[in-house]
Design a protein around this motif. Structure first.
Motif, PDB file in Angstrom:
ATOM      1  N   LEU A   1       9.860  -8.738   2.642  1.00 11.44           N
ATOM      2  CA  LEU A   1      10.992  -7.859   2.027  1.00 11.44           C
ATOM      3  C   LEU A   1      12.379  -8.151   2.252  1.00 11.44           C
ATOM      4  O   LEU A   1      13.125  -8.105   1.553  1.00 11.44           O
ATOM      5  CB  LEU A   1      10.461  -6.527   2.564  1.00 11.44           C
ATOM      6  CG  LEU A   1       9.071  -5.843   1.968  1.00 11.44           C
ATOM      7  CD1 LEU A   1       8.972  -4.858   3.090  1.00 11.44           C
ATOM      8  CD2 LEU A   1       9.181  -5.262   0.686  1.00 11.44           C
TER       9      LEU A   1
ATOM     10  N   PRO B   1       2.439  -3.785   7.227  1.00 13.28           N
ATOM     11  CA  PRO B   1       1.024  -4.091   7.511  1.00 13.28           C
ATOM     12  C   PRO B   1       0.648  -5.389   6.643  1.00 13.28           C
ATOM     13  O   PRO B   1      -0.308  -5.855   7.015  1.00 13.28           O
ATOM     14  CB  PRO B   1       0.462  -2.967   7.586  1.00 13.28           C
ATOM     15  CG  PRO B   1       1.138  -2.076   6.084  1.00 13.28           C
ATOM     16  CD  PRO B   1       2.585  -2.349   6.518  1.00 13.28           C
TER      17      PRO B   1
ATOM     18  N   ILE C   1       0.920  -1.154  -0.091  1.00 13.46           N
ATOM     19  CA  ILE C   1       0.129  -0.027  -0.092  1.00 13.46           C
ATOM     20  C   ILE C   1       0.730   1.287   0.094  1.00 13.46           C
ATOM     21  O   ILE C   1       0.374   2.527   0.239  1.00 13.46           O
ATOM     22  CB  ILE C   1      -0.936   0.015   1.129  1.00 13.46           C
ATOM     23  CG1 ILE C   1      -0.336   0.131   2.684  1.00 13.46           C
ATOM     24  CG2 ILE C   1      -2.172  -1.143   1.109  1.00 13.46           C
ATOM     25  CD1 ILE C   1      -1.339   0.152   3.884  1.00 13.46           C
TER      26      ILE C   1
ATOM     27  N   CYS D   1       2.910   2.474   2.328  1.00 15.93           N
ATOM     28  CA  CYS D   1       2.766   3.270   3.294  1.00 15.93           C
ATOM     29  C   CYS D   1       4.016   3.684   3.807  1.00 15.93           C
ATOM     30  O   CYS D   1       4.450   4.751   4.467  1.00 15.93           O
ATOM     31  CB  CYS D   1       2.181   2.254   4.638  1.00 15.93           C
ATOM     32  SG  CYS D   1       3.259   1.169   4.834  1.00 15.93           S
ATOM     33  N   ASN D   2       5.177   3.092   3.178  1.00 15.26           N
ATOM     34  CA  ASN D   2       6.608   3.483   3.472  1.00 15.26           C
ATOM     35  C   ASN D   2       7.155   2.878   4.589  1.00 15.26           C
ATOM     36  O   ASN D   2       8.276   3.364   5.226  1.00 15.26           O
ATOM     37  CB  ASN D   2       6.814   4.801   3.059  1.00 15.26           C
ATOM     38  CG  ASN D   2       6.694   5.133   1.548  1.00 15.26           C
ATOM     39  OD1 ASN D   2       6.691   4.264   0.850  1.00 15.26           O
ATOM     40  ND2 ASN D   2       6.540   6.375   1.407  1.00 15.26           N
TER      41      ASN D   2
ATOM     42  N   PHE E   1       9.892   0.492  -6.769  1.00 12.03           N
ATOM     43  CA  PHE E   1      10.393   1.026  -5.261  1.00 12.03           C
ATOM     44  C   PHE E   1      10.844   0.063  -4.576  1.00 12.03           C
ATOM     45  O   PHE E   1      12.094   0.546  -4.172  1.00 12.03           O
ATOM     46  CB  PHE E   1       9.019   1.451  -4.622  1.00 12.03           C
ATOM     47  CG  PHE E   1       8.934   1.703  -3.187  1.00 12.03           C
ATOM     48  CD1 PHE E   1       9.816   3.100  -2.739  1.00 12.03           C
ATOM     49  CD2 PHE E   1       8.563   1.069  -2.150  1.00 12.03           C
ATOM     50  CE1 PHE E   1       9.777   3.179  -1.313  1.00 12.03           C
ATOM     51  CE2 PHE E   1       8.549   1.305  -0.865  1.00 12.03           C
ATOM     52  CZ  PHE E   1       9.231   2.490  -0.565  1.00 12.03           C
ATOM     53  N   HIS E   2      10.568  -1.146  -4.721  1.00 11.18           N
ATOM     54  CA  HIS E   2      11.071  -2.201  -3.622  1.00 11.18           C
ATOM     55  C   HIS E   2      12.629  -2.368  -4.257  1.00 11.18           C
ATOM     56  O   HIS E   2      13.377  -2.729  -3.319  1.00 11.18           O
ATOM     57  CB  HIS E   2      10.184  -3.308  -3.743  1.00 11.18           C
ATOM     58  CG  HIS E   2       9.133  -2.914  -2.669  1.00 11.18           C
ATOM     59  ND1 HIS E   2       9.057  -2.579  -1.423  1.00 11.18           N
ATOM     60  CD2 HIS E   2       7.857  -2.604  -3.088  1.00 11.18           C
ATOM     61  CE1 HIS E   2       7.838  -2.430  -0.865  1.00 11.18           C
ATOM     62  NE2 HIS E   2       6.969  -2.302  -2.056  1.00 11.18           N
TER      63      HIS E   2
END
Ligand code: SF4
Ligand code: SF4
Ligand code: SF4
Ligand code: SF4
Lengths: 327, 341
Positions: free
Chosen positions: A277, A272, A209, A211-212, A249-250
């Protein structure tokens, strides 16, 4: 654990009273057993709420980054794994070592409440742990689980009870859990075909999502303004506009922390959506071990990591690509 | 009142999703989230979803318009279609039902948000009576009755059956179209379950959280309380709490400049983030203390001040369960409100 908590409180109280430090960074008791919050204690009276139980997985080292310009001195409670992050932060000049007093605290593994809830347990009112079992009371009845089954991911592969940096130790005799093979899942992913691997990551990352939390909790992510938050970077993103973007992003984040990530497990702990990761980062850890010899980020302060340390026997990039990533 | 055996519930979901999109809590192995239900998916009604039902009306990201140039280099503006098909949102608990009312106040008052309004008009809500509230739930603090939330249809799960009680004409239409799958049931079949849920609520660890001390009229006092510093010092500014929250409503509008023109989209934004409401001169909240305070002041003071005393927290407990550092609205309410931690 309760004996240890008492010792920590007593020592914290001494340190505050004598003026040796201006604040203690520790965990504050929550409303349930499983939700202690990282907190800064500046007054002795607040220390009643200082807590060290089975749910103090949060790595407190990053809280010192924000204190780098402060002229106050802080004591910080660090578990063995957290001390690697501290060394790495010192190496990168992201904290002011002379204003930090490191209390290494013993650890026998921390628990993941998500794993408890995944067993269908809810309405939790109390949790108590013995060496290998955890008793959970809920308003719907009691359960007993094997501790091993509900350890935090990082504790399943703990690197042992050595604090690699500290000013003093409390409770260091506690024994950390016996580790599983850290690279087992990475090896499984490596053995997949590219399509299978793509599908695996798409399945996981599509829940993201943005959220970072992974980034904000990561002790290696300490940029003052992250490129993804910077309107002038051209790639600022508040949401994943596409499945491609969520991977970007990841993967960019994983590259940016490669050889600096100590594998502290915060990213996966805080997500969450329970996205694993750490597997991305651990792939780089494994590659670096294979390409340059065993390397552990943060085991010594001020060391240069293999990616910034040119050597004659470094692997040639062409060798890596010719062999499809195998050395 | 109608019912269907839980073992056969998939046939009902199948029937609904044949004609309409069906949005329901779906198990994706590591979490439960609302998603478009497709044949083969496992719908889960006894676990809290990570994200809330607001996704059905206010998705995290949506395109609003497109700009391009024609052959003569004139600018063409394409306004994108708003939702024009009926859809069903199933399994919405009391907290999320109340949250939709909170969002309605924002998005349906002038100027009306056409994207949101279209989705609300076309939605059929099947609410769900909670049977296994979690320790993080505190909806009763906000006057919500989780045993009987109001939807177009109310759904109850009692032993091996799912019961359906129609409330509105929309709901009646949906349920009558499914008549061949449903059996008749007595209204009283669900009474004991409702009582049981209300009993459980009184036993939950957060049942005594009160909003005493919060509300309209305490702006100055609360804004300047010294406790914000200690509370916000834990917060890592991630925004998880705002994204999982069913009432958080802030968004940003951006242009995506691609090779075929520009797409204007909006996506959720979060007051917890450092680039929130960034302006030419910079940002008007420069510290995490200010950002943190904004979120809770909005829910507990500004909202009631502007909405006849209505708070914009519904006690769903998602931020309580999901904050990576376990800082949350309950800790804020208790630390500064009537009851001390
Ligand atoms: S990884 Fe090891 S040292 Fe770190 S919290 Fe887990 S058990 Fe403790
Ligand atoms: S913490 Fe999880 S959900 Fe949040 S940005 Fe990271 S991967 Fe995505
Ligand atoms: S309160 Fe928790 S979830 Fe919310 S922004 Fe702060 S750290 Fe993230
Ligand atoms: S503030 Fe927290 S408890 Fe309240 S509605 Fe939002 S997510 Fe739920």
């Amino acid at each position: 654990m309760q004996g240890l908590e008492k010792k920590i409180k007593d020592r914290a109280s001494e340190l505050l009273q004598s003026g040796a430090v201006d604040g203690i960074i520790g965990w504050e008791k929550g409303q349930f057993e499983y939700d202690p919050t990282p907190a800064v204690f500046t007054k002795e009276t607040g220390l009643d709420n200082l807590c060290y139980n089975n749910f103090c997985g949060a790595n407190l080292s990053k809280y010192l980054v924000g204190k780098i310009t402060s002229d106050k001195k802080f004591a910080v409670l660090l578990k063995p794994c957290d001390t690697y992050s501290m060394n790495q932060l010192i190496t990168e000049h992201r904290v002011n070592r002379s204003n930090i007093y490191i209390i290494g605290i013993g650890c026998n593994g921390h628990l993941n409440v998500e794993k408890i809830k995944a067993q269908g347990i809810s309405g939790i009112t109390a949790v108590s742990a013995s060496d290998d079992h955890v008793n959970i009371s809920t308003i719907y009845g009691d359960s007993k689980l094997a501790k091993k089954e509900i350890l935090l991911g990082k504790c399943e592969v703990c690197r042992g009870n050595v604090h690699v940096i500290f000013d003093e130790l409390i409770g260091e005799e506690l024994q950390t859990p016996k580790p599983d093979d850290r690279f087992e899942m990475v090896a499984k992913l490596e053995a997949m075909t590219a399509e299978e691997r793509f599908k695996f990551w798409q399945g996981e990352l599509s829940r993201c999502i943005r959220c970072n939390a992974c980034r904000n909790a990561c002790p290696a992510c300490t940029c003052r303004v992250c490129v993804f938050d910077n309107g002038r970077s051209g790639i600022e993103a508040k949401a994943n506009a596409s499945e491609f973007e969520e991977q970007m992003f990841h993967i960019i984040r994983a590259f940016h922390v490669a050889a600096r990530c100590t594998d502290c497990g915060e990213c996966s702990r805080v997500c969450p959506e329970n996205i694993p990761l750490h597997l991305l980062n651990r792939k780089y850890v494994k590659d670096i071990n294979e390409f340059y010899g065993d390397y552990q980020a943060g085991d010594i302060a001020e060391q240069r990591n293999p990616l910034v340390n040119f050597g004659d026997d470094d692997i040639e990039p062409t060798t890596v690509s010719d062999k499809g990533g195998q050395k | 009142m109608k019912k269907i055996a839980l073992a056969k519930i998939d046939s009902l979901l199948e029937a609904i999703s044949k004609d309409m999109n069906l949005f329901a809590p779906v198990d994706n192995k590591s979490t439960v989230n609302y998603a478009e239900w497709k044949s083969g998916d496992v719908a889960v009604f006894d676990k809290m979803t990570v994200r809330s039902a607001k996704d059905a009306f206010f998705p995290q990201c949506e395109n609003m318009s497109k700009f391009s140039r024609d052959q003569d280099n004139k600018i063409i503006i394409d306004k994108l279609e708003t939702c024009d098909k009926d859809f069903v949102v199933m399994g919405v608990r009391g907290c999320d039902i109340k949250a939709i009312a909170v969002l309605d106040k924002v998005f349906l008052s002038e100027p009306v948000d056409t994207f949101y309004a279209a989705r609300r008009d076309h939605s059929i809500l099947i609410s769900l009576s909670c049977s296994k509230p979690e320790e993080t739930c505190f909806c009763t603090t906000f006057g919500i009755d989780p045993a009987q939330p109001k939807g177009d249809v109310e759904m109850y799960i009692v032993s091996d059956y799912a019961y359906f009680n129609t409330v509105t004409a929309k709901g009646e239409k949906l349920i009558s179209s499914l008549n061949n799958l449903l059996e008749n049931a007595k209204d009283s079949d669900i009474d004991s379950a409702k009582v049981a849920t209300r009993d459980i609520m009184c036993k939950l660890p957060l049942h005594d959280v009160t909003t005493d001390g919060w509300g309209a009229g305490v702006l100055e006092e609360m804004f300047n309380r010294p406790e914000w510093e200690q509370l916000s010092s834990s917060c890592i500014g991630c925004g998880t709490c705002t994204y999982v929250c069913p009432t958080c409503q802030c968004y940003d509008i951006r242009d995506y400049n691609g090779s075929n023109g520009v797409t204007r989209y909006r996506c959720w934004d979060s007051c917890m983030k450092s680039d929130f409401t960034m302006m030419a001169h910079g940002n008007n909240r420069t510290t995490q203390l200010q950002r943190f305070r904004q979120r809770f002041m909005h829910k507990l003071v500004y909202s009631p001040a502007n909405n006849d005393g209505e708070f914009s927290c519904v006690g769903c407990g998602r931020c309580v369960a999901k904050c990576p550092v376990s800082m949350n609205i309950v800790k804020v309410i208790k630390t500064m409100g009537g009851e001390k931690l």
